[in-house]
Enzyme design. Structure first.
Site, PDB file in Angstrom:
ATOM      1  N   SER A 124       0.787  -1.166  -0.060  1.00  0.00           N
ATOM      2  CA  SER A 124       0.033  -0.013  -0.106  1.00  0.00           C
ATOM      3  C   SER A 124       0.820   1.251  -0.135  1.00  0.00           C
ATOM      4  CB  SER A 124      -0.784   0.224   1.347  1.00  0.00           C
ATOM      5  OG  SER A 124      -1.419   1.308   1.644  1.00  0.00           O
ATOM      6  N   SER A 125       0.394   2.449  -0.340  1.00  0.00           N
ATOM      7  CA  SER A 125       1.098   3.475  -0.642  1.00  0.00           C
ATOM      8  C   SER A 125       1.519   4.166   0.723  1.00  0.00           C
ATOM      9  CB  SER A 125       0.498   4.625  -1.356  1.00  0.00           C
ATOM     10  OG  SER A 125      -0.881   4.906  -0.696  1.00  0.00           O
ATOM     11  N   CYS A 126       0.800   3.765   2.017  1.00  0.00           N
ATOM     12  CA  CYS A 126       1.141   4.211   3.327  1.00  0.00           C
ATOM     13  C   CYS A 126       2.668   3.554   3.786  1.00  0.00           C
ATOM     14  CB  CYS A 126       0.052   3.777   4.318  1.00  0.00           C
ATOM     15  SG  CYS A 126       0.198   1.777   4.772  1.00  0.00           S
ATOM     16  N   TYR A 153       0.535  -1.167  10.112  1.00  0.00           N
ATOM     17  CA  TYR A 153       0.373  -1.716   9.161  1.00  0.00           C
ATOM     18  C   TYR A 153       1.273  -1.526   8.159  1.00  0.00           C
ATOM     19  CZ  TYR A 153      -2.570  -1.897   5.057  1.00  0.00           C
ATOM     20  OH  TYR A 153      -3.254  -2.492   3.594  1.00  0.00           O
ATOM     21  N   LYS A 157       3.680  -4.273   6.005  1.00  0.00           N
ATOM     22  CA  LYS A 157       3.853  -4.179   4.402  1.00  0.00           C
ATOM     23  C   LYS A 157       5.108  -4.232   3.820  1.00  0.00           C
ATOM     24  CE  LYS A 157      -0.613  -4.731   3.419  1.00  0.00           C
ATOM     25  NZ  LYS A 157      -0.976  -5.888   2.527  1.00  0.00           N
ATOM     26  N   HIS A 196     -12.433   2.938   4.405  1.00  0.00           N
ATOM     27  CA  HIS A 196     -11.821   4.073   3.847  1.00  0.00           C
ATOM     28  C   HIS A 196     -12.616   5.060   3.616  1.00  0.00           C
ATOM     29  CE1 HIS A 196      -8.841   0.801   3.246  1.00  0.00           C
ATOM     30  NE2 HIS A 196      -8.024   1.541   3.524  1.00  0.00           N
TER      31      HIS A 196
HETATM   32  N1  LIG Z   1      -8.381  -1.025  -0.164  1.00  0.00           N
HETATM   33  C1  LIG Z   1      -7.447  -0.162  -0.396  1.00  0.00           C
HETATM   34  O1  LIG Z   1      -7.819   1.109  -0.551  1.00  0.00           O
HETATM   35  C2  LIG Z   1      -5.987  -0.616  -0.531  1.00  0.00           C
HETATM   36  C3  LIG Z   1      -5.815  -1.816  -0.413  1.00  0.00           C
HETATM   37  N2  LIG Z   1      -4.539  -2.386  -0.796  1.00  0.00           N
HETATM   38  C4  LIG Z   1      -4.170  -3.635  -0.481  1.00  0.00           C
HETATM   39  O2  LIG Z   1      -4.951  -4.568  -1.224  1.00  0.00           O
HETATM   40  C5  LIG Z   1      -5.036  -5.746  -0.405  1.00  0.00           C
HETATM   41  C6  LIG Z   1      -6.431  -6.097  -0.388  1.00  0.00           C
HETATM   42  O3  LIG Z   1      -7.183  -5.140   0.255  1.00  0.00           O
HETATM   43  P1  LIG Z   1      -8.924  -5.133   0.209  1.00  0.00           P
HETATM   44  O4  LIG Z   1      -9.170  -5.854  -0.932  1.00  0.00           O
HETATM   45  O5  LIG Z   1      -9.180  -3.620   0.219  1.00  0.00           O
HETATM   46  O6  LIG Z   1      -9.220  -5.623   1.568  1.00  0.00           O
HETATM   47  P2  LIG Z   1     -10.523  -6.365   1.810  1.00  0.00           P
HETATM   48  O7  LIG Z   1     -10.729  -6.066   3.289  1.00  0.00           O
HETATM   49  O8  LIG Z   1     -11.877  -5.840   0.904  1.00  0.00           O
HETATM   50  O9  LIG Z   1     -10.428  -7.902   1.482  1.00  0.00           O
HETATM   51  C7  LIG Z   1      -9.281  -8.643   2.273  1.00  0.00           C
HETATM   52  C8  LIG Z   1      -9.570  -9.857   1.955  1.00  0.00           C
HETATM   53  O10 LIG Z   1      -8.519 -10.782   2.916  1.00  0.00           O
HETATM   54  C9  LIG Z   1      -9.052 -12.001   3.467  1.00  0.00           C
HETATM   55  N3  LIG Z   1      -8.698 -12.274   4.634  1.00  0.00           N
HETATM   56  C10 LIG Z   1      -8.389 -11.291   5.650  1.00  0.00           C
HETATM   57  N4  LIG Z   1      -7.786 -12.038   6.826  1.00  0.00           N
HETATM   58  C11 LIG Z   1      -7.593 -13.227   6.404  1.00  0.00           C
HETATM   59  C12 LIG Z   1      -7.322 -14.520   7.101  1.00  0.00           C
HETATM   60  N5  LIG Z   1      -6.950 -14.407   8.203  1.00  0.00           N
HETATM   61  N6  LIG Z   1      -7.630 -15.558   6.477  1.00  0.00           N
HETATM   62  C13 LIG Z   1      -7.902 -15.755   5.151  1.00  0.00           C
HETATM   63  N7  LIG Z   1      -8.354 -14.478   4.521  1.00  0.00           N
HETATM   64  C14 LIG Z   1      -8.148 -13.410   5.125  1.00  0.00           C
HETATM   65  C15 LIG Z   1     -10.628 -11.663   3.359  1.00  0.00           C
HETATM   66  O11 LIG Z   1     -11.369 -12.839   3.244  1.00  0.00           O
HETATM   67  P3  LIG Z   1     -12.996 -12.905   3.865  1.00  0.00           P
HETATM   68  O12 LIG Z   1     -13.810 -12.047   2.811  1.00  0.00           O
HETATM   69  O13 LIG Z   1     -13.227 -14.458   3.329  1.00  0.00           O
HETATM   70  O14 LIG Z   1     -12.859 -12.578   5.168  1.00  0.00           O
HETATM   71  C16 LIG Z   1     -10.880 -10.778   2.243  1.00  0.00           C
HETATM   72  O15 LIG Z   1     -11.099 -11.524   1.110  1.00  0.00           O
HETATM   73  C17 LIG Z   1      -4.411  -5.738   0.958  1.00  0.00           C
HETATM   74  O16 LIG Z   1      -3.216  -6.447   0.695  1.00  0.00           O
HETATM   75  C18 LIG Z   1      -4.248  -3.883   0.986  1.00  0.00           C
HETATM   76  O17 LIG Z   1      -3.257  -3.827   1.796  1.00  0.00           O
HETATM   77  C19 LIG Z   1      -3.380  -1.486  -1.066  1.00  0.00           C
HETATM   78  C20 LIG Z   1      -3.723  -0.165  -1.238  1.00  0.00           C
HETATM   79  C21 LIG Z   1      -5.292   0.165  -0.867  1.00  0.00           C
HETATM   80  C1  LIG Z   2      -5.223   2.993   1.950  1.00  0.00           C
HETATM   81  C2  LIG Z   2      -4.851   3.668   3.127  1.00  0.00           C
HETATM   82  O1  LIG Z   2      -5.916   3.722   3.856  1.00  0.00           O
HETATM   83  C3  LIG Z   2      -5.777   4.608   5.242  1.00  0.00           C
HETATM   84  O2  LIG Z   2      -4.898   5.766   5.243  1.00  0.00           O
HETATM   85  P1  LIG Z   2      -5.802   7.080   4.684  1.00  0.00           P
HETATM   86  O3  LIG Z   2      -5.504   7.379   3.172  1.00  0.00           O
HETATM   87  O4  LIG Z   2      -5.516   8.150   5.798  1.00  0.00           O
HETATM   88  O5  LIG Z   2      -7.279   6.705   4.913  1.00  0.00           O
HETATM   89  P2  LIG Z   2      -9.063   6.858   4.728  1.00  0.00           P
HETATM   90  O6  LIG Z   2      -9.265   6.794   3.538  1.00  0.00           O
HETATM   91  O7  LIG Z   2      -9.398   6.266   6.027  1.00  0.00           O
HETATM   92  O8  LIG Z   2      -8.885   8.578   5.188  1.00  0.00           O
HETATM   93  C4  LIG Z   2      -8.320   9.563   4.184  1.00  0.00           C
HETATM   94  C5  LIG Z   2      -8.806  10.768   4.702  1.00  0.00           C
HETATM   95  O9  LIG Z   2     -10.140  11.208   4.641  1.00  0.00           O
HETATM   96  C6  LIG Z   2     -10.665  11.593   6.014  1.00  0.00           C
HETATM   97  N1  LIG Z   2     -11.990  11.100   6.336  1.00  0.00           N
HETATM   98  C7  LIG Z   2     -13.277  12.073   6.276  1.00  0.00           C
HETATM   99  N2  LIG Z   2     -14.285  11.642   6.600  1.00  0.00           N
HETATM  100  C8  LIG Z   2     -13.867  10.062   6.655  1.00  0.00           C
HETATM  101  C9  LIG Z   2     -14.729   9.123   6.942  1.00  0.00           C
HETATM  102  O10 LIG Z   2     -15.945   9.063   7.349  1.00  0.00           O
HETATM  103  N3  LIG Z   2     -13.958   7.873   7.305  1.00  0.00           N
HETATM  104  C10 LIG Z   2     -12.706   7.665   6.921  1.00  0.00           C
HETATM  105  N4  LIG Z   2     -12.018   6.452   6.774  1.00  0.00           N
HETATM  106  N5  LIG Z   2     -11.968   8.805   6.435  1.00  0.00           N
HETATM  107  C11 LIG Z   2     -12.509  10.091   6.320  1.00  0.00           C
HETATM  108  C12 LIG Z   2      -9.594  11.050   6.867  1.00  0.00           C
HETATM  109  O11 LIG Z   2      -9.654  11.844   7.980  1.00  0.00           O
HETATM  110  C13 LIG Z   2      -8.278  11.337   6.027  1.00  0.00           C
HETATM  111  O12 LIG Z   2      -8.006  12.576   6.299  1.00  0.00           O
HETATM  112  C14 LIG Z   2      -4.601   3.577   5.912  1.00  0.00           C
HETATM  113  O13 LIG Z   2      -5.438   2.480   6.492  1.00  0.00           O
HETATM  114  C15 LIG Z   2      -3.596   3.037   5.138  1.00  0.00           C
HETATM  115  O14 LIG Z   2      -3.029   2.025   5.710  1.00  0.00           O
HETATM  116  C16 LIG Z   2      -3.639   2.780   3.865  1.00  0.00           C
HETATM  117  O15 LIG Z   2      -2.959   1.920   3.200  1.00  0.00           O
END
Ligand SMILES: NC(=O)C1=CN([C@@H]2O[C@H](COP(=O)(O)OP(=O)(O)OC[C@H]3O[C@@H](n4cnc5c(N)ncnc54)[C@H](OP(=O)(O)O)[C@@H]3O)[C@@H](O)[C@H]2O)C=CC1
Ligand SMILES: C[C@H]1O[C@H](OP(=O)(O)OP(=O)(O)OC[C@H]2O[C@@H](n3cnc4c(=O)[nH]c(N)nc43)[C@H](O)[C@@H]2O)[C@@H](O)[C@@H](O)C1=O
Length: 329
Positions: A124-126, A153, A157, A196
């Site tokens: 992830s970009s974090c 986190y 990563k 998010h």
């Molecule tokens: N969402 C975002 O904005 C971003 C996501 N990513 C990366 O992309 C990847 C996927 O994220 P995303 O799809 O958003 O996450 P989700 O929460 O939507 O999906 C996560 C998946 O992981 C599975 N999982 C979690 N814990 C376990 C476990 N203990 N055993 C088996 N399966 C598990 C879940 O399975 P089940 O549904 O069966 O419980 C689910 O399918 C991550 O590595 C994340 O860091 C990177 C940048 C941004």
């Molecule tokens: C993908 C990335 O996602 C996370 O980092 P982040 O980008 O800071 O995430 P975010 O989407 O939760 O927030 C972005 C911004 O938005 C504002 N904000 C306003 N109102 C709401 C609100 O209602 N919910 C949330 N979540 N944020 C809100 C919030 O205060 C912040 O300024 C990490 O998990 C990190 O680990 C990671 O990988």
């Protein structure tokens, strides 16, 4: 990392993947995993496998080894992780560190033992420093302090990136890592506290519109900048990288442009049809001030994002509305 970005080069030349080989998508029901499955199916892959977390807990090392031994995947995309927004990350840092380290180590070790040919690890970009120069290029890794709301986190990563690089150096397997920016799309997590920003605002503005509320309150100041990529674009980049890129350094995946949280809130309110006021609760964290990825490396490999923010948001709002009743349970 601590070594040069070319340390861990293999003599592997990326080529088209075999559509009939077994492709294990770990996390196939999540936002990212389900998009990868859609993309692979559309591209003609015929042997895609995956398990839900209740069928296979990836924290259970023996169970992971047994599963990988049974299905013997040729390819693997690691999209299973504990994932959440700013509040979930800052409230449960132990879970984000411990679960993610365990999932990664188990899956990567099992994949190595069974000789998975091509593997992509998703970070992830974090992972980049809080005050990294914008746009953030891949060389910024480990050049400064992390953002405190997601440092646990991020460290997990970063360990995953190192694990992939170490496998390349020690075993010569051509595995790669991709670092996506903030993602959105179908099958996202829309829970009010754990999600998010983008799904949180879709839900908040949609509910306010349905309830006739004339005010909503978002978190933070609204001034941070974020880059948003539709998950179908990410899935396309994942397959592209597996077929066109090999190297030890992680590759950024994004659109190349960002918006403030206030701007994205206005766009979502407009798409949803909300006409009331928006307030900002500055007692909630802003997180990192800006996260815009430099996507030159990916661009040079021949890939660019296609789905505009407006188009992606409209289809995601439609998807949310079609699933709102089940998501609210
Ligand atoms: N969402 C975002 O904005 C971003 C996501 N990513 C990366 O992309 C990847 C996927 O994220 P995303 O799809 O958003 O996450 P989700 O929460 O939507 O999906 C996560 C998946 O992981 C599975 N999982 C979690 N814990 C376990 C476990 N203990 N055993 C088996 N399966 C598990 C879940 O399975 P089940 O549904 O069966 O419980 C689910 O399918 C991550 O590595 C994340 O860091 C990177 C940048 C941004
Ligand atoms: C993908 C990335 O996602 C996370 O980092 P982040 O980008 O800071 O995430 P975010 O989407 O939760 O927030 C972005 C911004 O938005 C504002 N904000 C306003 N109102 C709401 C609100 O209602 N919910 C949330 N979540 N944020 C809100 C919030 O205060 C912040 O300024 C990490 O998990 C990190 O680990 C990671 O990988």
């Amino acid at each position: 990392m601590t070594r040069s970005s070319t340390d861990g080069d293999t003599d592997f030349t990326p080529t088209e993947l075999d559509r009939s080989a077994t492709f294990y998508v770990a996390g196939h029901r999540g936002l990212v995993g389900s998009a990868i499955v859609r993309k692979l199916e559309a591209e003609g892959f015929t042997n895609i496998v995956g398990q839900t977390s209740s069928e296979l807990d990836l924290k259970d090392r023996d169970a992971v080894f047994a599963y990988v031994k049974k299905v013997r995947p040729t390819y693997l995309a690691l999209a299973a992780a504990k994932v959440g927004g700013i509040m979930a990350n800052s409230t449960y840092p132990v879970d984000f560190l411990s679960d993610n380290i365990r999932i990664q180590v188990n899956v990567l070790d099992a994949a190595r033992e069974h000789g998975v040919k091509r593997l992509i690890f998703l970070g992830s970009s974090c992972i980049y420093p809080k005050f990294a120069k914008q746009p953030i290029d891949e060389d910024s890794l480990l050049t400064g302090h992390l953002e405190s709301t997601n440092d646990a986190y991020a460290i997990a990563k970063i360990a995953g990136i190192m694990h992939v690089q170490a496998v390349r150096r020690q075993y010569g397997l051509p595995w790669i890592s991709a670092m996506p920016t903030n993602l959105y799309g179908p099958n996202d997590n829309f829970s009010p506290h754990g999600s998010h920003v983008l799904p949180a605002l879709i839900r908040r503005y949609d509910e306010a519109t349905r309830n006739g509320s004339d005010s909503v309150t978002n978190w933070g100041t609204g001034s941070p900048r974020r880059e948003f990529l539709h998950v179908d674009d990410l899935a396309s980049a994942v397959l592209h990288l597996l077929e066109h890129y090999d190297g030890p350094q992680q590759v950024n995946v994004g659109t190349g442009s960002d918006v403030t949280i206030k701007e994205i809130a206005d766009i979502i309110a407009n798409v949803v049809g909300y006409t009331g006021k928006t307030r900002w609760d500055s007692s909630k964290p802003d997180g990192t001030p800006q996260k815009l990825l430099d996507v030159h490396k990916l661009g040079e490999s021949g890939w660019a994002a296609r789905i505009s923010l407006e188009e992606g948001l409209r289809s995601t709002v439609d998807w949310y509305r079609a699933h709102a009743d089940e998501l609210r349970q």
